[in-house]
Design a protein around this motif. Structure first.
Motif, PDB file in Angstrom:
ATOM      1  N   UNK A 115       0.673  -1.426  -0.037  1.00 22.15           N
ATOM      2  CA  UNK A 115      -0.025  -0.121  -0.134  1.00 22.15           C
ATOM      3  C   UNK A 115       0.820   1.238  -0.106  1.00 22.15           C
ATOM      4  N   UNK A 116       2.202   1.149  -0.019  1.00 20.97           N
ATOM      5  CA  UNK A 116       3.159   2.399   0.043  1.00 20.97           C
ATOM      6  C   UNK A 116       2.882   3.140  -1.414  1.00 20.97           C
ATOM      7  N   UNK A 117       2.564   2.463  -2.618  1.00 22.25           N
ATOM      8  CA  UNK A 117       2.354   3.240  -3.635  1.00 22.25           C
ATOM      9  C   UNK A 117       1.066   4.108  -3.633  1.00 22.25           C
ATOM     10  N   UNK A 118       0.079   3.590  -2.891  1.00 21.61           N
ATOM     11  CA  UNK A 118      -1.292   4.343  -2.785  1.00 21.61           C
ATOM     12  C   UNK A 118      -1.107   5.538  -1.846  1.00 21.61           C
ATOM     13  N   UNK A 119      -0.347   5.233  -0.525  1.00 24.69           N
ATOM     14  CA  UNK A 119      -0.497   6.278   0.259  1.00 24.69           C
ATOM     15  C   UNK A 119       0.745   7.525   0.092  1.00 24.69           C
ATOM     16  N   UNK A 120       1.834   7.249  -1.198  1.00 26.03           N
ATOM     17  CA  UNK A 120       2.490   8.104  -1.253  1.00 26.03           C
ATOM     18  C   UNK A 120       4.110   7.796  -0.734  1.00 26.03           C
ATOM     19  N   UNK A 121       4.013   6.803   0.261  1.00 22.66           N
ATOM     20  CA  UNK A 121       5.307   6.517   0.972  1.00 22.66           C
ATOM     21  C   UNK A 121       6.278   6.029  -0.291  1.00 22.66           C
ATOM     22  N   UNK A 122       5.957   5.702  -0.991  1.00 26.38           N
ATOM     23  CA  UNK A 122       6.936   4.965  -2.181  1.00 26.38           C
ATOM     24  C   UNK A 122       7.523   6.280  -2.597  1.00 26.38           C
ATOM     25  N   UNK A 123       6.977   7.251  -2.746  1.00 31.57           N
ATOM     26  CA  UNK A 123       7.597   8.691  -3.452  1.00 31.57           C
ATOM     27  C   UNK A 123       8.535   9.206  -2.317  1.00 31.57           C
ATOM     28  N   UNK A 150       6.810  11.308   7.500  1.00 32.92           N
ATOM     29  CA  UNK A 150       6.359   9.607   7.635  1.00 32.92           C
ATOM     30  C   UNK A 150       5.272   9.533   8.247  1.00 32.92           C
ATOM     31  N   UNK A 151       4.702  10.184   9.408  1.00 32.94           N
ATOM     32  CA  UNK A 151       3.455   9.674   9.694  1.00 32.94           C
ATOM     33  C   UNK A 151       2.219  10.008   8.876  1.00 32.94           C
ATOM     34  N   UNK A 152       2.309  11.130   7.954  1.00 32.05           N
ATOM     35  CA  UNK A 152       1.572  11.461   7.251  1.00 32.05           C
ATOM     36  C   UNK A 152       1.139  10.697   5.810  1.00 32.05           C
ATOM     37  N   UNK A 153       2.085   9.769   5.680  1.00 33.86           N
ATOM     38  CA  UNK A 153       2.282   8.843   4.373  1.00 33.86           C
ATOM     39  C   UNK A 153       2.221   7.345   4.892  1.00 33.86           C
ATOM     40  N   UNK A 154       1.749   6.880   6.024  1.00 29.97           N
ATOM     41  CA  UNK A 154       1.781   5.708   6.509  1.00 29.97           C
ATOM     42  C   UNK A 154       0.645   4.895   5.929  1.00 29.97           C
TER      43      UNK A 154
END
Length: 469
Positions: free
Chosen positions: A65-73, A189-193
């Motif tokens: 789910x990192x791609x959808x949350x934006x964590x991947x960026x 980081x907490x905003x993109x979990x």
């Protein structure tokens, strides 16, 4: 054959006819064709390997789910950040450390630390409060820390040869903006979990991504530095420019501060105090980072010309690479174990790793041999990684969501400052020409005193003040 020339023996009627013009012997043609086929095959293999590695990295950064949350960026951004930091480290190490005699190198590094780390020691406590003003512009704050490093690296590339005053000013800019990046990234980081991620899992993935990027970038930087130290710095500047663009392209939710409140470094918020476990974890990690900073500077000089007592008869560079490699292995092991540790009483893990660090440091001071030095590097890397991930787990567990981001930023500032103090301790002990065992004994005494304080507060915590009074 001419008329007067005697005939040759049977089967040898004369020299073989020459090859037609433009032709070559078959063996030469075969070798050229084989070399061409080999180069084409190697090129295809490298291309396929590069594509596979890229696709594998993309799958890794976007999984869970990192791609959808934006964590991947953020992971991609962090990869360019650590790759650039690795290139800067390679360039400065070659300039300040490996290219001059030990006595001159120690003086240059001492000057470098005095002119860069001492100002940062004053600035570091102010970074967190200053960045609080960018709570609705975190993307631009993160991008600024990368853009400043890109500019400073370009200035360093021009000043690295003569090491003028601009060299130290640019180095200070790189250092401060690098530490500020750690704080600003921590707030994002907490905003993109993703929904199924914990803070520990996210930070483990960020750490793994950074480690892999640094491992890939360092050899490239060494190759650039072989051309000239400025080229490694220009390479770093390009990486930071790309990182700046990626920072601006982070999801807009990174800038959101809805529901957040500010908290001080002790965890107080309007008279409310966070758990004692978090405070103990902060204190433990401060000790771990101090030891890391000390060993980074002190052992680098010691291993440059290993004393005979270490029992190492080989190349000093190989020994240094061996110890650094052991520390890297320990750090990777800590990241892997970290996910398991978060569910195994992290408040105990964070104290245990500080105890282990101090014990192995005392052993290394008493028996300073090269296997013990490698063991110390392995232990310090493992303990720092486990300690940081356990701290993240406690912040995730015990700190209220509305102050978690601010608390995380304050913890990053404290840890960065602890590393600076340890580095200054290392250069100070080396400058006064103490032996490696004695230097480690002095540091062990300091950390033993700190460990006693941390354990005493953990076992018998002071009474919590009543905010109503």
């Amino acid at each position: 054959m001419e008329e007067n020339e005697p005939p040759g023996p049977p089967g040898h009627e004369g020299p073989p006819p020459p090859f037609p013009e433009g032709d070559e012997p078959m063996d030469d043609r075969s070798r050229l064709a084989g070399a061409r086929r080999f180069s084409e095959g190697a090129g295809r293999l490298i291309a396929r390997g590069g594509v596979s590695a890229f696709l594998g990295a993309r799958r890794f950064t976007r999984s869970g789910g990192a791609g959808e949350s934006g964590l991947s960026r953020l992971l991609e951004l962090h990869a360019f950040n650590t790759a650039g930091d690795a290139a800067v480290a390679v360039s400065l190490a070659g300039t300040l450390f490996f290219t001059v005699p030990t006595e001159q190198a120690s003086g240059q590094v001492a000057l470098f630390l005095v002119l860069t780390m001492l100002p940062f020691a004053v600035v570091a406590p102010l970074i967190g409060p200053f960045l609080d003003r960018f709570r609705r512009g975190r993307r631009w704050a993160i991008g600024t820390t990368l853009a400043v490093r890109a500019f400073c690296c370009w200035v360093l590339a021009g000043a690295v040869v003569d090491e003028s005053a601009s060299f130290y000013l640019a180095a200070l800019g790189v250092l401060i903006s690098s530490k500020a990046y750690g704080v600003t990234r921590a707030t994002a980081v907490p905003r993109l979990l993703p929904a199924e991620f914990t803070l520990v899992k996210a930070n483990s993935r960020i750490s793994l991504t950074g480690t892999a990027a640094a491992a890939i970038s360092a050899p490239l930087a060494v190759g650039a530095a072989a051309i000239g130290a400025p080229w490694a710095l220009r390479y770093a500047a390009v990486l930071f420019v790309i990182g700046t663009i990626l920072a601006i392209l982070l999801p807009e939710r990174v800038d959101s501060s809805a529901g957040e409140e500010r908290v001080d470094i002790a965890g107080r918020r309007h008279g409310v105090t966070v758990s004692r476990d978090v405070v103990n974890a902060l204190r433990s990690n401060a000790g771990l980072r101090l030891l890391t900073g000390f060993l980074t500077i002190f052992m680098a000089f010691t291993l440059r010309e290993p004393p005979d007592s270490m029992g190492w008869g080989g190349n000093a560079t190989v020994l240094m690479a061996f110890v650094i490699g052991a520390a890297g292995v320990g750090n990777a092991l800590g990241i892997v174990i970290g996910s398991w540790a978060r569910s195994r009483r992290p408040e105990r893990v964070v104290l245990a790793v500080l105890v282990l660090d101090v014990v192995v440091l005392v052993v290394a001071a008493a028996f300073f041999k090269w296997p013990i030095a490698a063991l110390l590097g392995l232990t310090v890397g493992l303990c720092q990684s486990l300690g940081k991930l356990s701290l993240d787990a406690l912040i995730q567990r015990d700190v209220a969501e509305e102050v978690r981001t601010s608390m995380f930023a304050r913890s990053e500032t404290l840890l960065q400052l602890s590393w600076v103090i340890g580095g200054l301790l290392g250069i100070g002990l080396f400058t006064v020409d103490v032996s490696a065992p004695i230097g480690m004994v002095v540091t062990a005494v300091i950390l033993l005193a700190w460990l006693t304080f941390v354990l005493a507060r953990a076992i018998n915590p002071p009474p919590t003040p009543n905010p109503a009074r």
